[in-house]
Design an enzyme around this catalytic site. Structure first.
Site, short mmCIF file in Angstrom:
data_model
loop_
_atom_site.label_atom_id
_atom_site.label_comp_id
_atom_site.label_asym_id
_atom_site.label_seq_id
_atom_site.Cartn_x
_atom_site.Cartn_y
_atom_site.Cartn_z
N GLU A 131 0.81 -1.23 0.00
CA GLU A 131 0.00 0.00 0.00
C GLU A 131 0.83 1.27 0.00
O GLU A 131 0.64 2.17 0.82
CB GLU A 131 -0.98 -0.03 1.18
CG GLU A 131 -1.90 -1.25 1.12
CD GLU A 131 -2.95 -1.30 2.22
OE1 GLU A 131 -2.88 -0.50 3.18
OE2 GLU A 131 -3.86 -2.15 2.11
N ASN A 172 2.38 -4.80 -3.34
CA ASN A 172 0.98 -5.19 -3.18
C ASN A 172 0.15 -3.94 -2.88
O ASN A 172 0.59 -3.06 -2.13
CB ASN A 172 0.92 -6.17 -1.99
CG ASN A 172 -0.39 -6.89 -1.80
OD1 ASN A 172 -0.89 -7.51 -2.74
ND2 ASN A 172 -0.93 -6.85 -0.58
N HIS A 208 -10.02 -6.05 -2.98
CA HIS A 208 -11.15 -5.87 -2.05
C HIS A 208 -12.23 -5.13 -2.84
O HIS A 208 -12.20 -3.91 -2.95
CB HIS A 208 -10.71 -5.08 -0.82
CG HIS A 208 -9.70 -5.82 0.01
ND1 HIS A 208 -10.01 -6.97 0.68
CD2 HIS A 208 -8.39 -5.58 0.23
CE1 HIS A 208 -8.93 -7.41 1.32
NE2 HIS A 208 -7.93 -6.59 1.06
N GLU A 236 -5.83 -10.71 -2.13
CA GLU A 236 -6.72 -10.51 -0.97
C GLU A 236 -8.18 -10.42 -1.42
O GLU A 236 -8.94 -9.59 -0.92
CB GLU A 236 -6.34 -9.24 -0.20
CG GLU A 236 -4.89 -9.21 0.24
CD GLU A 236 -4.51 -8.01 1.12
OE1 GLU A 236 -5.42 -7.29 1.60
OE2 GLU A 236 -3.31 -7.79 1.31
N ASP A 238 -11.90 -10.30 -1.91
CA ASP A 238 -13.22 -10.45 -1.32
C ASP A 238 -14.15 -9.48 -2.04
O ASP A 238 -13.69 -8.50 -2.62
CB ASP A 238 -13.25 -10.30 0.22
CG ASP A 238 -12.64 -9.03 0.77
OD1 ASP A 238 -12.46 -8.04 0.02
OD2 ASP A 238 -12.34 -9.01 1.99
#
Ligand code: XIL
Length: 315
Positions: A131, A172, A208, A236, A238
């Site tokens: 990030e 990432n 996400h 990651e 979702d």
């Protein structure tokens, strides 16, 4: 019956992974069985973060991180190491320590030597830097950026490579699924790092996402990073929705999961997909996004959701 991990392996030798956490893993046998059988990769949801490993300066807690590594070994799973350098979930001695750039560099070096050194040989890929970007594609003003400037990123990758030369080293981030200002900023950085000969091997696209909002340029974006000679992983995944969940939202979610998996499968260098948790009950989403939930492949009773079947069919 095939498992998700078998299907991913048969589809270009890819992994299908999950973020897992120490607690359900050690006291919930249904959770543990699904984690062991359906997934070929694991990521520590929190246990490998700086605040978890070194809450007091120089005092390390390895037991939960180690236990997940042991679980992965016994189930023949690869581990994505998450994460070495990030602005969040830092211990307060570090976050509020008022350190100079020189001090931060040596703290970072020591952290990478200690953590990546301890797990050398056990980690398939490290999220070396997590990030680093703002939404407009500029660099996030983290303690690392403030203290060391943009070179903190190259420095972290060089150090990680020195410590664990066999690990794949990733940058990432989130909101970089489609082609947008943030993914453009990342793209420019990666080109620059490769020009400088920095050992970077992959881009992690967190993913996400929100139901009904999978970016249409997802595959094209994966492809442009792959074209630089890098691996790409969905790290990651979702896909959350406004609660309550309805049949139509769950169906849309299934279509969205299928679209993400297909975007990855369409690019040979997209080497795997990791979902950020196993079941809706234990997901971070309800705790983080007000009124939203139900983002994963299993419901809170470990029933397979429409999204599970969509992933199964896509793989
Ligand atoms: C989240 C965890 O899921 C939560 O349990 C924790 O409270 C906060 O962090 N991006 C990342 C992950 O890289 O480490 C974050 O994980 C989710 C967003």
């Amino acid at each position: 019956e095939d498992t998700l991990r078998d299907l991913a392996a048969q589809n270009g030798g890819r992994h299908f992974g999950a973020a897992i956490t120490y607690n359900p893993l050690n006291n919930d046998s249904q959770y543990r069985d699904i984690a062991a059988t359906q997934f070929s990769a694991v990521t520590h949801e929190n246990e490998m973060k700086w605040e978890s490993l070194e809450p007091q300066r120089g005092q390390y807690n390895w037991s939960q991180a180690d236990s997940i590594i042991d679980f992965a070994k016994s189930n023949n799973q690869i581990v994505r190491g998450h994460t070495l350098v990030w602005h969040s979930q830092l211990p307060s001695w570090l976050n509020n320590g008022g350190f100079s750039g020189t001090q931060l560099r040596s703290i970072m070096d020591n952290h990478i030597e200690t953590v990546a050194g301890r797990y050398r040989g056990d980690i398939y890929a490290w999220d070396v830097v997590n990030e680093a970007f703002n939404e407009d594609g500029s660099f996030r003003n983290s303690i690392w950026y403030q203290g060391m400037g943009v070179d903190y990123i190259a420095h972290a990758f060089r150090k990680a490579h020195e410590v664990d030369p066999n690990a794949k080293l990733y940058i990432n981030d989130y909101n970089i699924e489609g082609i947008n200002s943030k993914s453009n900023g990342l793209y420019d950085l990666v080109v620059d790092l490769l020009d400088q000969g920095v050992p970077i091997h992959g881009v992690g696209i967190q993913s996400h996402l929100i139901v009904g909002q999978v970016p249409s340029t997802f595959q094209q974006n994966i492809q442009r990073f792959a074209d630089l000679g890098l691996d790409v992983a969905i790290t990651e995944l979702d896909i959350r929705m406004q609660m309550p969940a309805t049949d139509s939202k769950l169906q849309q979610q299934a279509n969205d999961y299928r679209a993400v998996v297909n975007a990855c499968l369409a690019v040979s260098r997209c080497i795997g997909v990791t979902v950020w948790g196993i079941d809706d009950e234990r997901s971070w989403v309800p705790y983080t996004f007000d009124g939203e939930g139900a983002p994963l492949l299993y419901d809170g009773q470990y029933n397979r959701k429409p999204a599970w079947y969509a992933v199964y069919e896509a793989l």
